[in-house]
Write a protein that holds these residues in place. Structure first.
Motif, mmCIF file in Angstrom:
data_model
loop_
_atom_site.group_PDB
_atom_site.id
_atom_site.type_symbol
_atom_site.label_atom_id
_atom_site.label_comp_id
_atom_site.label_asym_id
_atom_site.label_seq_id
_atom_site.Cartn_x
_atom_site.Cartn_y
_atom_site.Cartn_z
ATOM 1 N N VAL A 102 -12.439 -2.665 5.622
ATOM 2 C CA VAL A 102 -13.184 -3.876 5.236
ATOM 3 C C VAL A 102 -12.303 -4.777 4.384
ATOM 4 C CG1 VAL A 102 -15.182 -4.754 3.972
ATOM 5 C CG2 VAL A 102 -15.394 -2.692 5.381
ATOM 6 N N LEU A 103 -11.583 -4.172 3.444
ATOM 7 C CA LEU A 103 -10.684 -4.950 2.591
ATOM 8 C C LEU A 103 -9.241 -4.627 2.911
ATOM 9 C CD1 LEU A 103 -12.378 -4.670 -0.955
ATOM 10 C CD2 LEU A 103 -12.774 -6.370 0.847
ATOM 11 N N HIS A 104 -8.423 -5.684 2.980
ATOM 12 C CA HIS A 104 -6.970 -5.545 3.012
ATOM 13 C C HIS A 104 -6.452 -6.393 1.856
ATOM 14 C CE1 HIS A 104 -8.094 -4.302 7.069
ATOM 15 N NE2 HIS A 104 -6.954 -3.622 7.117
ATOM 16 N N ALA A 105 -5.157 -6.296 1.588
ATOM 17 C CA ALA A 105 -4.622 -6.989 0.417
ATOM 18 C C ALA A 105 -3.374 -7.777 0.780
ATOM 19 C CB ALA A 105 -4.295 -5.965 -0.668
ATOM 20 N N ALA A 141 13.630 -8.528 -11.076
ATOM 21 C CA ALA A 141 14.016 -7.448 -10.158
ATOM 22 C C ALA A 141 12.985 -6.313 -10.152
ATOM 23 C CB ALA A 141 15.399 -6.920 -10.540
ATOM 24 N N ASP A 142 12.430 -6.028 -11.330
ATOM 25 C CA ASP A 142 11.393 -4.991 -11.436
ATOM 26 C C ASP A 142 10.153 -5.349 -10.635
ATOM 27 O OD1 ASP A 142 12.664 -3.300 -13.089
ATOM 28 O OD2 ASP A 142 11.187 -3.450 -14.748
ATOM 29 N N THR A 143 9.750 -6.605 -10.798
ATOM 30 C CA THR A 143 8.566 -7.091 -10.076
ATOM 31 C C THR A 143 8.821 -7.020 -8.577
ATOM 32 O OG1 THR A 143 8.021 -8.534 -11.910
ATOM 33 C CG2 THR A 143 7.042 -9.084 -9.795
ATOM 34 N N GLU A 144 10.025 -7.431 -8.167
ATOM 35 C CA GLU A 144 10.316 -7.404 -6.741
ATOM 36 C C GLU A 144 10.289 -5.976 -6.200
ATOM 37 O OE1 GLU A 144 12.822 -10.256 -4.770
ATOM 38 O OE2 GLU A 144 13.960 -8.579 -3.932
ATOM 39 N N ALA A 145 10.812 -5.027 -6.984
ATOM 40 C CA ALA A 145 10.789 -3.626 -6.553
ATOM 41 C C ALA A 145 9.344 -3.143 -6.414
ATOM 42 C CB ALA A 145 11.565 -2.762 -7.547
ATOM 43 N N ALA A 146 8.486 -3.554 -7.357
ATOM 44 C CA ALA A 146 7.073 -3.159 -7.290
ATOM 45 C C ALA A 146 6.400 -3.761 -6.059
ATOM 46 C CB ALA A 146 6.353 -3.592 -8.568
ATOM 47 N N LEU A 147 6.687 -5.036 -5.786
ATOM 48 C CA LEU A 147 6.104 -5.682 -4.597
ATOM 49 C C LEU A 147 6.572 -4.982 -3.326
ATOM 50 C CD1 LEU A 147 6.329 -9.550 -5.246
ATOM 51 C CD2 LEU A 147 4.378 -8.017 -5.603
ATOM 52 N N ARG A 148 7.845 -4.662 -3.292
ATOM 53 C CA ARG A 148 8.421 -3.999 -2.125
ATOM 54 C C ARG A 148 7.676 -2.687 -1.825
ATOM 55 N NH1 ARG A 148 13.465 -5.139 0.031
ATOM 56 N NH2 ARG A 148 14.090 -6.600 -1.585
ATOM 57 N N ALA A 149 7.377 -1.937 -2.900
ATOM 58 C CA ALA A 149 6.642 -0.677 -2.730
ATOM 59 C C ALA A 149 5.235 -0.952 -2.196
ATOM 60 C CB ALA A 149 6.572 0.071 -4.060
ATOM 61 N N LEU A 150 4.571 -1.962 -2.741
ATOM 62 C CA LEU A 150 3.211 -2.302 -2.282
ATOM 63 C C LEU A 150 3.227 -2.727 -0.814
ATOM 64 C CD1 LEU A 150 1.989 -4.400 -5.357
ATOM 65 C CD2 LEU A 150 1.181 -2.120 -4.695
ATOM 66 N N LEU A 151 4.251 -3.501 -0.443
ATOM 67 C CA LEU A 151 4.310 -4.066 0.906
ATOM 68 C C LEU A 151 4.558 -3.003 1.979
ATOM 69 C CD1 LEU A 151 6.235 -7.298 -0.107
ATOM 70 C CD2 LEU A 151 3.970 -7.274 0.969
ATOM 71 N N ARG A 152 4.970 -1.823 1.549
ATOM 72 C CA ARG A 152 5.124 -0.713 2.499
ATOM 73 C C ARG A 152 3.776 -0.099 2.873
ATOM 74 N NH1 ARG A 152 10.234 0.657 0.079
ATOM 75 N NH2 ARG A 152 9.178 1.779 -1.583
ATOM 76 N N ASP A 153 2.759 -0.349 2.073
ATOM 77 C CA ASP A 153 1.451 0.248 2.348
ATOM 78 C C ASP A 153 0.778 -0.499 3.506
ATOM 79 O OD1 ASP A 153 -0.803 1.993 0.490
ATOM 80 O OD2 ASP A 153 -1.548 0.686 2.085
ATOM 81 N N ALA A 184 -2.146 -1.143 4.156
ATOM 82 C CA ALA A 184 -3.294 -2.000 3.794
ATOM 83 C C ALA A 184 -2.853 -3.358 3.251
ATOM 84 C CB ALA A 184 -4.180 -1.295 2.777
ATOM 85 N N VAL A 185 -1.558 -3.504 2.976
ATOM 86 C CA VAL A 185 -1.047 -4.805 2.504
ATOM 87 C C VAL A 185 -0.532 -5.570 3.715
ATOM 88 C CG1 VAL A 185 0.612 -5.990 1.025
ATOM 89 C CG2 VAL A 185 -0.490 -3.892 0.222
ATOM 90 N N ARG A 186 -1.108 -6.763 3.952
ATOM 91 C CA ARG A 186 -0.890 -7.454 5.221
ATOM 92 C C ARG A 186 -0.082 -8.737 5.109
ATOM 93 N NH1 ARG A 186 -1.038 -3.688 8.389
ATOM 94 N NH2 ARG A 186 -0.434 -5.388 9.727
ATOM 95 N N ALA A 187 0.304 -9.163 3.900
ATOM 96 C CA ALA A 187 1.085 -10.396 3.791
ATOM 97 C C ALA A 187 1.800 -10.446 2.449
ATOM 98 C CB ALA A 187 0.192 -11.631 3.937
ATOM 99 N N VAL A 188 2.894 -11.209 2.432
ATOM 100 C CA VAL A 188 3.589 -11.522 1.182
ATOM 101 C C VAL A 188 2.942 -12.778 0.600
ATOM 102 C CG1 VAL A 188 5.770 -12.246 0.155
ATOM 103 C CG2 VAL A 188 5.758 -10.505 1.975
ATOM 104 N N GLY A 189 2.452 -12.681 -0.597
ATOM 105 C CA GLY A 189 1.810 -13.813 -1.256
ATOM 106 C C GLY A 189 0.701 -13.318 -2.177
ATOM 107 N N GLU A 190 0.137 -14.104 -2.899
ATOM 108 C CA GLU A 190 0.183 -15.553 -2.871
ATOM 109 C C GLU A 190 1.465 -16.033 -3.521
ATOM 110 O OE1 GLU A 190 -3.410 -17.197 -4.439
ATOM 111 O OE2 GLU A 190 -2.715 -19.266 -4.220
ATOM 112 N N THR A 191 2.222 -16.849 -2.778
ATOM 113 C CA THR A 191 3.446 -17.419 -3.303
ATOM 114 C C THR A 191 3.516 -18.886 -2.881
ATOM 115 O OG1 THR A 191 5.861 -17.246 -3.342
ATOM 116 C CG2 THR A 191 4.787 -16.664 -1.278
#
Ligand code: ZN
Length: 268
Positions: A57-60, A74-86, A88-95
């Motif tokens: 029902v929900l994706h992120a 760089a830390d934030t980017e590493a964290a995003l990279r990990a999230l984007l592998r899941d 349930a995460v369907r897009a890069v953003g909001e950017t």
């Protein structure tokens, strides 16, 4: 109906006490799926946790909003990279870029946007984009990355005809919110939505923001929520001279294609 809200900020603190009731009302109003917007590192982590709690029902999305651009390191980017592998995460953003509020310096906004464009290109993921009062810088950067990402969604479009056609020429999708229903500032958008080809059209509430001003009765708390997508789609249908069921079907199919969503397997 089988509506998909492609932009709901359901990690906002105003939803903390009653998210299950909010999702139940969305479901009752025909909103089958929602994409929970991630706008910061912590917010993206929370968006994914919420998506995991309501699978199908929900994706992120996962990203850093221009308002938070100074946090993009760089830390934030590493964290995003990990999230984007899941899955349930369907897009890069909001950017993107926001020169209306300018909560972050423009140089920081440009850098964070550029880096997230590169991240989406590297991962081959769609973009969930924000642009306010920054069209020329925004389109210049987006052009450099557009052919390296499968899709680009300009969410909460409120800009001019020229900007709209720049995005359509770049093969972007356009997200329409309840801004449309604002009798003070939504009138130009009511004309422009007729120029968006059906296959590029997406719908969203941007909840809890942008409560449609034509919803009756107006809730006393002024909080927008995904159930009002049904109201937005009805107004959009009227403005485009199409029927509601057709727009619902088309925008749902578009959202599933852009974000690679499967229809929910079973009713909750
Ligand atoms: Zn936005």
């Amino acid at each position: 109906m089988d509506l998909i809200d492609i932009g709901a900020n359901l990690t906002h603190e105003s939803f903390r006490h009653d998210i299950d009731a909010v999702l139940a009302r969305a479901h009752a109003a025909g909103v089958a799926q929602m994409l929970v917007t991630g706008a910061s590192r912590a917010g993206s982590e929370q968006a994914l946790a919420l998506a995991h709690a309501h699978p199908g029902v929900l994706h992120a999305t996962a990203g850093v909003h221009p308002h938070h651009a100074i946090d993009y390191d760089a830390d934030t980017e590493a964290a995003l990279r990990a999230l984007l592998r899941d899955p349930a995460v369907r897009a890069v953003g909001e950017t993107g870029l926001d020169y209306y509020r300018n909560y972050a310096p423009r140089a920081a906004q440009l850098r964070a946007f550029e880096q997230q464009l590169a991240l989406a290109a590297e991962l081959g993921m769609p973009l969930f984009l924000h642009q306010r009062e920054a069209h020329s810088d925004f389109i210049a950067l987006l052009k450099t990355a557009r052919d390296q990402v499968p899709a680009a969604v300009v969410h909460c479009f409120t800009d001019t005809r020229a900007a709209l056609h720049d995005y359509l020429d770049l093969d972007c999708h356009i997200g329409i919110t309840g801004w449309l229903c604002d009798e003070r500032r939504g009138t130009p958008l009511r004309e422009l939505v007729r120029e968006i080809p059906g296959e590029r059209l997406l719908i969203e509430t941007d909840a809890p923001y942008l409560l449609p001003r034509s919803v009756r009765p107006q809730p006393s708390h002024r909080r927008n929520e995904p159930m009002y997508l049904a109201h937005i789609v009805a107004e959009l249908a009227r403005d485009r001279g199409e029927d509601v069921a057709r727009i619902a079907r088309q925008t749902g199919a578009n959202a599933r294609a852009v974000f690679g969503l499967a229809a929910p397997a079973a009713q909750r």
